[in-house]
Structures are given as C-alpha cells and as structure tokens.
Design an enzyme around this catalytic site. Structure first.
Site, PDB file in Angstrom:
ATOM      1  N   THR A 229       0.818  -1.146  -0.055  1.00 13.05           N
ATOM      2  CA  THR A 229       0.044  -0.182  -0.012  1.00 13.05           C
ATOM      3  C   THR A 229       0.968   1.411  -0.024  1.00 13.05           C
ATOM      4  OG1 THR A 229      -1.662   1.176   1.209  1.00 13.05           O
ATOM      5  CG2 THR A 229      -0.056  -0.173   2.615  1.00 13.05           C
ATOM      6  N   SER A 264      -1.845   3.193  10.726  1.00  9.33           N
ATOM      7  CA  SER A 264      -3.031   2.243  11.345  1.00  9.33           C
ATOM      8  C   SER A 264      -2.221   0.865  11.521  1.00  9.33           C
ATOM      9  CB  SER A 264      -3.923   2.232  10.376  1.00  9.33           C
ATOM     10  OG  SER A 264      -3.844   1.327   9.292  1.00  9.33           O
ATOM     11  N   TYR A 266      -3.304  -1.741  10.382  1.00 13.17           N
ATOM     12  CA  TYR A 266      -3.165  -2.262   9.052  1.00 13.17           C
ATOM     13  C   TYR A 266      -2.389  -2.093   8.203  1.00 13.17           C
ATOM     14  CZ  TYR A 266      -4.081  -2.078   4.240  1.00 13.17           C
ATOM     15  OH  TYR A 266      -3.623  -2.194   2.931  1.00 13.17           O
ATOM     16  N   HIS A 267      -1.941  -0.484   8.070  1.00 11.00           N
ATOM     17  CA  HIS A 267      -0.917  -0.275   7.192  1.00 11.00           C
ATOM     18  C   HIS A 267       0.418  -0.666   7.830  1.00 11.00           C
ATOM     19  CE1 HIS A 267      -3.959   2.794   5.851  1.00 11.00           C
ATOM     20  NE2 HIS A 267      -3.200   2.561   4.857  1.00 11.00           N
ATOM     21  N   LYS A 270       1.431  -4.078   6.486  1.00 10.01           N
ATOM     22  CA  LYS A 270       1.929  -4.058   5.184  1.00 10.01           C
ATOM     23  C   LYS A 270       3.586  -3.797   5.165  1.00 10.01           C
ATOM     24  CE  LYS A 270      -1.592  -4.508   2.505  1.00 10.01           C
ATOM     25  NZ  LYS A 270      -1.944  -5.680   1.597  1.00 10.01           N
TER      26      LYS A 270
HETATM   27  P1  NAD Z   1     -10.912  -7.410   0.304  1.00  6.78           P
HETATM   28  O1  NAD Z   1     -11.142  -7.557   1.592  1.00  6.78           O
HETATM   29  O2  NAD Z   1     -12.189  -7.013  -0.395  1.00  6.78           O
HETATM   30  O3  NAD Z   1     -10.412  -8.852  -0.174  1.00  6.78           O
HETATM   31  C1  NAD Z   1      -9.239  -9.469   0.442  1.00  6.78           C
HETATM   32  C2  NAD Z   1      -9.696 -11.021   0.264  1.00  6.78           C
HETATM   33  O4  NAD Z   1      -8.671 -11.901   1.021  1.00  6.78           O
HETATM   34  C3  NAD Z   1     -11.133 -11.554   0.980  1.00  6.78           C
HETATM   35  O5  NAD Z   1     -11.814 -12.103  -0.046  1.00  6.78           O
HETATM   36  C4  NAD Z   1     -10.794 -12.471   2.130  1.00  6.78           C
HETATM   37  O6  NAD Z   1     -11.654 -13.164   2.354  1.00  6.78           O
HETATM   38  C5  NAD Z   1      -9.414 -12.758   1.837  1.00  6.78           C
HETATM   39  N1  NAD Z   1      -8.436 -13.221   2.826  1.00  6.78           N
HETATM   40  C6  NAD Z   1      -8.153 -12.474   3.914  1.00  6.78           C
HETATM   41  N2  NAD Z   1      -7.511 -13.142   4.799  1.00  6.78           N
HETATM   42  C7  NAD Z   1      -7.228 -14.348   4.094  1.00  6.78           C
HETATM   43  C8  NAD Z   1      -6.563 -15.487   4.676  1.00  6.78           C
HETATM   44  N3  NAD Z   1      -5.841 -15.639   5.817  1.00  6.78           N
HETATM   45  N4  NAD Z   1      -6.562 -16.573   3.890  1.00  6.78           N
HETATM   46  C9  NAD Z   1      -7.138 -16.477   2.776  1.00  6.78           C
HETATM   47  N5  NAD Z   1      -8.120 -15.499   2.269  1.00  6.78           N
HETATM   48  C10 NAD Z   1      -8.013 -14.486   3.131  1.00  6.78           C
HETATM   49  O7  NAD Z   1      -9.771  -6.360   0.178  1.00  6.78           O
HETATM   50  P2  NAD Z   1      -9.414  -5.670  -1.468  1.00  6.78           P
HETATM   51  O8  NAD Z   1      -9.761  -4.214  -1.027  1.00  6.78           O
HETATM   52  O9  NAD Z   1      -9.517  -6.632  -2.648  1.00  6.78           O
HETATM   53  O10 NAD Z   1      -7.888  -5.480  -1.183  1.00  6.78           O
HETATM   54  C11 NAD Z   1      -6.996  -6.519  -1.537  1.00  6.78           C
HETATM   55  C12 NAD Z   1      -5.525  -6.235  -1.326  1.00  6.78           C
HETATM   56  O11 NAD Z   1      -5.098  -5.079  -2.140  1.00  6.78           O
HETATM   57  C13 NAD Z   1      -5.179  -6.030   0.322  1.00  6.78           C
HETATM   58  O12 NAD Z   1      -4.019  -6.700   0.360  1.00  6.78           O
HETATM   59  C14 NAD Z   1      -4.996  -4.622   0.390  1.00  6.78           C
HETATM   60  O13 NAD Z   1      -4.293  -4.411   1.409  1.00  6.78           O
HETATM   61  C15 NAD Z   1      -4.791  -4.019  -0.920  1.00  6.78           C
HETATM   62  N6  NAD Z   1      -4.962  -2.826  -1.310  1.00  6.78           N
HETATM   63  C16 NAD Z   1      -6.642  -2.566  -1.638  1.00  6.78           C
HETATM   64  C17 NAD Z   1      -6.594  -1.406  -1.894  1.00  6.78           C
HETATM   65  C18 NAD Z   1      -8.144  -0.784  -1.892  1.00  6.78           C
HETATM   66  O14 NAD Z   1      -8.470   0.259  -1.946  1.00  6.78           O
HETATM   67  N7  NAD Z   1      -9.162  -1.709  -1.772  1.00  6.78           N
HETATM   68  C19 NAD Z   1      -5.793  -0.152  -1.934  1.00  6.78           C
HETATM   69  C20 NAD Z   1      -4.369  -0.503  -1.699  1.00  6.78           C
HETATM   70  C21 NAD Z   1      -4.086  -1.773  -1.470  1.00  6.78           C
HETATM   71  N1  USQ Z   2     -11.656   9.764   4.194  1.00  4.21           N
HETATM   72  C1  USQ Z   2     -12.457  10.923   4.276  1.00  4.21           C
HETATM   73  N2  USQ Z   2     -13.849  10.787   4.435  1.00  4.21           N
HETATM   74  C2  USQ Z   2     -14.147   9.300   4.346  1.00  4.21           C
HETATM   75  C3  USQ Z   2     -13.286   8.452   3.990  1.00  4.21           C
HETATM   76  C4  USQ Z   2     -11.991   8.722   4.084  1.00  4.21           C
HETATM   77  O1  USQ Z   2     -12.088  12.100   4.561  1.00  4.21           O
HETATM   78  O2  USQ Z   2     -15.486   9.209   4.323  1.00  4.21           O
HETATM   79  C5  USQ Z   2     -10.053  10.084   4.188  1.00  4.21           C
HETATM   80  C6  USQ Z   2      -9.177   9.336   5.076  1.00  4.21           C
HETATM   81  O3  USQ Z   2      -9.205  10.239   6.443  1.00  4.21           O
HETATM   82  C7  USQ Z   2      -7.779   9.271   4.634  1.00  4.21           C
HETATM   83  C8  USQ Z   2      -8.312   9.113   3.165  1.00  4.21           C
HETATM   84  O4  USQ Z   2      -9.262   9.894   2.883  1.00  4.21           O
HETATM   85  O5  USQ Z   2      -7.067  10.303   4.680  1.00  4.21           O
HETATM   86  C9  USQ Z   2      -8.046   7.946   2.434  1.00  4.21           C
HETATM   87  O6  USQ Z   2      -8.920   6.975   3.192  1.00  4.21           O
HETATM   88  P1  USQ Z   2      -9.655   5.564   2.734  1.00  4.21           P
HETATM   89  O7  USQ Z   2     -10.471   5.017   3.976  1.00  4.21           O
HETATM   90  O8  USQ Z   2     -10.274   5.866   1.475  1.00  4.21           O
HETATM   91  O9  USQ Z   2      -8.212   4.717   2.580  1.00  4.21           O
HETATM   92  P2  USQ Z   2      -7.347   4.032   3.683  1.00  4.21           P
HETATM   93  O10 USQ Z   2      -7.964   3.782   4.675  1.00  4.21           O
HETATM   94  O11 USQ Z   2      -6.001   4.693   3.135  1.00  4.21           O
HETATM   95  O12 USQ Z   2      -7.242   2.687   3.121  1.00  4.21           O
HETATM   96  C10 USQ Z   2      -7.640   2.317   1.652  1.00  4.21           C
HETATM   97  C11 USQ Z   2      -7.753   0.711   1.557  1.00  4.21           C
HETATM   98  C12 USQ Z   2      -6.604   0.209   1.939  1.00  4.21           C
HETATM   99  C13 USQ Z   2      -5.374   0.486   1.229  1.00  4.21           C
HETATM  100  C14 USQ Z   2      -5.087   2.008   1.310  1.00  4.21           C
HETATM  101  C15 USQ Z   2      -4.391   2.893   0.026  1.00  4.21           C
HETATM  102  O13 USQ Z   2      -8.688   0.280   2.449  1.00  4.21           O
HETATM  103  O14 USQ Z   2      -6.628  -1.397   1.840  1.00  4.21           O
HETATM  104  O15 USQ Z   2      -3.993  -0.089   1.538  1.00  4.21           O
HETATM  105  O16 USQ Z   2      -6.577   2.455   0.815  1.00  4.21           O
HETATM  106  S1  USQ Z   2      -3.437   3.917   0.511  1.00  4.21           S
HETATM  107  O17 USQ Z   2      -4.396   5.056   1.321  1.00  4.21           O
HETATM  108  O18 USQ Z   2      -2.689   4.703  -0.436  1.00  4.21           O
HETATM  109  O19 USQ Z   2      -2.411   3.824   1.705  1.00  4.21           O
END
Ligand code: NAD
Ligand code: USQ
Length: 478
Positions: A229, A264, A266-267, A270
């Site tokens: 991320t 966070s 979560y972050h 990563k």
């Molecule tokens: P998502 O939650 O929709 O999908 C993740 C999938 O992984 C789910 O289907 C879940 O069931 C599966 N999973 C989780 N833990 C598991 C485990 N232990 N074993 C097997 N399966 C498991 O998430 P997403 O939005 O598709 O994101 C996918 C990846 O991309 C993540 O690693 C996330 O960090 C990264 N990412 C997402 C975004 C975004 O905006 N959605 C942005 C940047 C990075």
């Molecule tokens: N935000 C608002 N209002 C909202 C939702 C979010 O102002 O209603 C703000 C948040 O405070 C943050 C920014 O928008 O500053 C992005 O938040 P987000 O919820 O869209 O994204 P984030 O929590 O960072 O996480 C998402 C995905 C995560 C991925 C990440 C990429 O859930 O899996 O890793 O985007 S990044 O942001 O580049 O780290």
C-alpha cells in the site's frame, strides 16, 4: 451518535471455525473444478490420509520464462515460447481487487486458481455490513464465468495462515505467479480494538510469511506479486520514491528502503510484510514485486460487467468503504459527503480497471530470482477536498444536490501536507491509465443511484476512532 460497531467478541479463529460447519469454509480444502460441462459441479474428494480434511489433487506442469523486454499479458499467458498457459494463483480472489483480477487474468488466457477463506464475507456478517451491490457466492461466480466463457477457475477455500492447507494448494496447482491480495485490508477495522489489531497483524504477516515459505519449499521459481500500500510511506515532507531512496550521509552514499511511516495497525502490517519479502528475496532468492497500491475506486471491469452474478462488491460503510466509492454512494442517497477534518489529506488513487492491468503487467514481466521490486501503483493523486468537489460537480450534472460536511477526523493523520509520489515504473511497462474523468464519475454515481435502495445510511458515518480504540469493552462509538 448511535453505536455503529458492536464488539461481538471478535475472535477470528473460533468465528471462522463456527462458520466451518458449512463444508465451504475454513480448514476444509476444496477445489472447484468445472472442466466437463458448462454448468460446473463441486468436485470433492476426501483423502483418508488426512483426517477431517478434504483434498483434491491436480496434475499440472509449470512453465517458466524470464523476460528482458516488457511483455503483454497475452504474450505471457500463452507461455511466450510454449503452448502451456501460465498459472496464476490469486490469493484473496473473492475480494474486491482479487475477484476483478482473477476474471481479467482468466480472460487473458492465464490458468487461474483462487485461494480464499471467505473471511471478508464473515466480517460483513459480524459487523452487520453489506456490499452496495449484491454479490453471488464464490461458487456461483465461478460457475457463471465458466458458463459464459468456457474458462475454468480452480477454487481452494482455506486460510493461508494454515500452512498445511497452503502447502497442498501450492503443490496441487504449481503456480508460476502468486498474486497475494489475501489480507485484512481495512485501516478502521484494525483500529476497532485489541482483538482486531492482533487479528490484522497476525493474519497479514503470518499469511504472507506462509506464502513465502510455500514458495521456497514447493515453487522456487514462482514470482510473488504482493499487494502492498502507498500508506506504508505515510506523508513525508519530501517526494516519495518507488520503494528506495538514495541517501548520502556523513560522506557515504547508499540506496536504502524508503522510510516507512504507516498510520494504522493495518498499514503497519504491510510494512512488516515488505520487510519479510525483501529479506527472503536476499536470503532464499525469492523473486517478488511489491505493488504499493493507492486507494482503488470504481466497480466495473470488462469481465465483471458481463453478468450480474459476476458483479464485484462495493463497500460504502465507515469501516471498509474507501473515500471516492463512499462519496459516490453518499451523493446518491443525499447524505453529505464525509470529509474528515480539514480534507487536505492527499493520496494516490486508481481505477479498479487499472488494478487488474497493473497486476497483469507485473506478472507478464516478472522480477528476477532474488530481486525485490517495488512499484507505486496509482495513477493520480487527490486531496479529500478535491474528491468532494469532483463528486459535487458530477452529481450536479445528474441533478443531485450534493452537500459536504466536515466530520471530526476519527483518524490520527496529517490533514494538510506535502505529497508528491513517483509512479513511473508501471507506466514504463505499458500501463495505459483510466483517469478519473467526468464520464467515470457519472458512471460510478449512476451505479450508486441504481442500488441506492440497498444503502443502510446508519453505516455511513465513521464509527472507529484511532484515539479511543478499544476504550469500551462491548461497544465502540464516536
Ligand atoms: P478485500 O477485503 O475485498 O479482499 C481480500 C480477500 O482476501 C477477501 O476475499 C478475504 O476473504 C481474503 N482473505 C483475507 N485473509 C485471508 C486469509 N488468511 N486466507 C485466505 N484468504 C484471506 O480487499 P481488497 O480491497 O480486494 O484488497 C486486496 C489487497 O489489496 C489487500 O492486500 C489490500 O491491502 C490491498 N489494497 C487495497 C486497496 C483498496 O482500495 N481496496 C488499496 C491498496 C491496497
Ligand atoms: N477519508 C475521508 N472521508 C471518508 C473516508 C476517508 O476524509 O469518508 C479520508 C481518510 O481520512 C484518509 C483518506 O480519505 O485520509 C483515505 O482513506 P480511505 O478510507 O479511502 O483509505 P485508507 O484507509 O487509506 O485505505 C484504503 C484501503 C487500504 C489501502 C489504502 C491505500 O482500504 O486497503 O491500503 O486505501 S493508501 O491510502 O494509499 O494507503
């Protein structure tokens, strides 16, 4: 405000096991193969050698090809110099990015297997959330794909933290590439309480470690494409480079991993993943690409648009919903756009159609053995205020009166900051981005309007506070 998140005693293992009463969950190892008929059937075989587990074996041949010049996905899918299709294991293939990617790669001629424990669906059940769009079961999704295209996607249902399960999946499928989306990906979820923080780091770090060990032991040539991320970098007051920074210190110069300042649990998971991957590239010669992805928006890809049973999920709630997707749904239902704090938070964003394209490019042009590559995967950067203005203008064109509300920021993050992140490596491999234009916003907004009756407006406001996390044992409120 009402309590939006109820702590239902989150304990992932027992919860997942409870769900495992259904044969499709958890420790059962199931592969769905639909090779004989257009309406596929669930093909289960039980191995007497492994009690309480269901296994299916699969004979396949692995083909490797090292490339010097960028390849298209189709060239690589066909094996380039061989007639055998390349095999890609999509871990997390039932999720938002993973499902779109699995279909895209299958469409491009790759042989695809999805590995997923369906825990994302369980989170929805536990927290009372739902996707804006109705989503079919993973089995029905795969059957529908087969009936429409004739293409088979194999399915391994299980937890990648269970090394025995993962080992069997690797041995059975023998992937050329493993695309790893399978993590708990919500920052707010990881900040609900101690148990979710622990779950997130355990699930993500151990899961990735298991993938690395499985590659070392069973698929040495396999290329790992790991979703990282952009949030690993935080918001430093200097330009963000792609993974590495060349520093001169006390007269000596070195190129080092770019400093990480995640905000966070979560972050932070990563960040730890990235360190473990980089280490195993050095120590074991693993080949890996870390895709530091920005925030993804959008819903339709060519493949998911083919049938409603192929529809992707779209999260709009305060825990799993991300900024632009949330704003479009809020505009559709007449909820003020929830700008957190001053709204100057700037991030990289990309269309989900570019997520699938980037992954395909990374697979088609693999890292070399021992190489740890980092690509920043986003196409444009916006502040939250800029997104709100774009959605307001696009909404006006559709006759929507979109208002914005400044919400006290539930997160601890910079609200006004410098942000300039490099993102040229995927473009050099051939990425042609879908930029956020009026037409895309129109279509996303129209989509949200189409499904607005499914919106539970009680899930829109943020319910998780970075500062108050875990303060109350039973319930959490802002
Ligand atoms: P998502 O939650 O929709 O999908 C993740 C999938 O992984 C789910 O289907 C879940 O069931 C599966 N999973 C989780 N833990 C598991 C485990 N232990 N074993 C097997 N399966 C498991 O998430 P997403 O939005 O598709 O994101 C996918 C990846 O991309 C993540 O690693 C996330 O960090 C990264 N990412 C997402 C975004 C975004 O905006 N959605 C942005 C940047 C990075
Ligand atoms: N935000 C608002 N209002 C909202 C939702 C979010 O102002 O209603 C703000 C948040 O405070 C943050 C920014 O928008 O500053 C992005 O938040 P987000 O919820 O869209 O994204 P984030 O929590 O960072 O996480 C998402 C995905 C995560 C991925 C990440 C990429 O859930 O899996 O890793 O985007 S990044 O942001 O580049 O780290």
């Amino acid at each position: 405000m009402a309590n939006l998140v109820t702590n239902c005693g989150f304990s992932p293992s027992p919860a997942v096991k409870a769900h495992c009463n259904s044969p499709s969950y958890g420790h059962n190892f199931i592969r769905l193969q639909n090779s004989k008929s257009s309406t596929s059937s669930l093909n289960l075989k039980s191995s007497s050698k492994r009690s309480n587990k269901l296994y299916v074996t699969c004979a396949s041949t692995s083909v490797q090809g090292q490339t010097q010049t960028p390849l298209t996905g189709s060239q690589q899918a066909s094996g380039h110099s061989s007639s055998k299709p390349k095999k890609v294991m999509v871990i997390g293939g039932d999720g938002y990015c993973g499902w779109a990617t699995a279909l895209h790669l299958s469409n491009k001629g790759y042989e695809v297997a999805i590995v997923d424990n369906l825990v994302r669906r369980l989170f929805d059940h536990q927290l009372g959330l739902d996707s804006l769009t109705p989503i079919a079961s993973i089995q029905n999704r795969i059957r529908r794909w087969k009936s429409l295209t004739g293409k088979t996607i194999q399915l391994f249902i299980g937890d990648i933290c269970d090394f025995e399960f993962l080992s069997e999946a690797f041995k059975s499928f023998e992937p050329d590439s493993a695309v790893h989306f399978g993590e708990q990906r919500s920052a707010p979820f990881s900040m609900i309480d101690r148990s979710r923080a622990v779950y997130t780091q355990n699930n993500n770090v151990i899961g990735t470690l298991n993938v690395l060990f499985a590659m070392k032991e069973f698929s040495e040539e396999c290329h790992l494409v790991k979703l990282g991320t952009m949030g690993e970098y935080g918001t430093p007051n200097i330009d963000i480079e792609e993974g590495f920074l060349t520093i001169t210190h006390n007269g000596r110069t070195d190129t080092l991993p770019y400093p990480k300042q995640a905000s966070s649990f979560y972050h932070l998971s990563k960040v730890h993943d990235s360190h473990n991957i980089a280490f195993t590239c050095k120590a074991w010669g693993i080949r890996a690409t870390d895709l530091n992805q920005g925030v993804v928006y959008g819903i339709r890809t060519d493949e998911t648009a083919m049938h409603e049973e192929l529809s992707n999920r779209l999260d709009y709630d305060g825990i799993f919903g991300t900024a632009l997707n949330r704003f479009c749904v809020q505009a559709a239902v007449g909820h003020p756009l929830t700008v957190y704090g001053k709204g100057g938070q700037t991030r990289g964003y990309l269309d989900i159609r570019d997520t699938v394209q980037c992954v395909e490019l990374a697979i088609a042009n693999p890292a070399k053995p021992g190489e740890f590559r980092v690509f920043n995967q986003f196409t444009e950067q916006f502040s939250v205020n800029e997104l709100a203005k774009l959605v307001t203008a696009a909404g006006a064109k559709l006759g929507l009166d979109v208002q914005t509300k400044s919400v006290p920021n539930p997160r601890v993050e910079a609200e006004e900051h410098y942000y300039n992140a490099k993102h040229s490596k995927l473009s050099e491999l051939g990425l042609v981005p879908h930029l956020l234009s009026d037409s895309l916003l129109d279509s996303l907004l129209n989509f949200a309007v189409q499904y607005k009756d499914r919106v539970d407006t009680a899930q829109i406001m943020p319910s998780v506070s970075w500062k108050k996390m875990g303060a109350k044992p039973k319930t959490i409120s802002v």
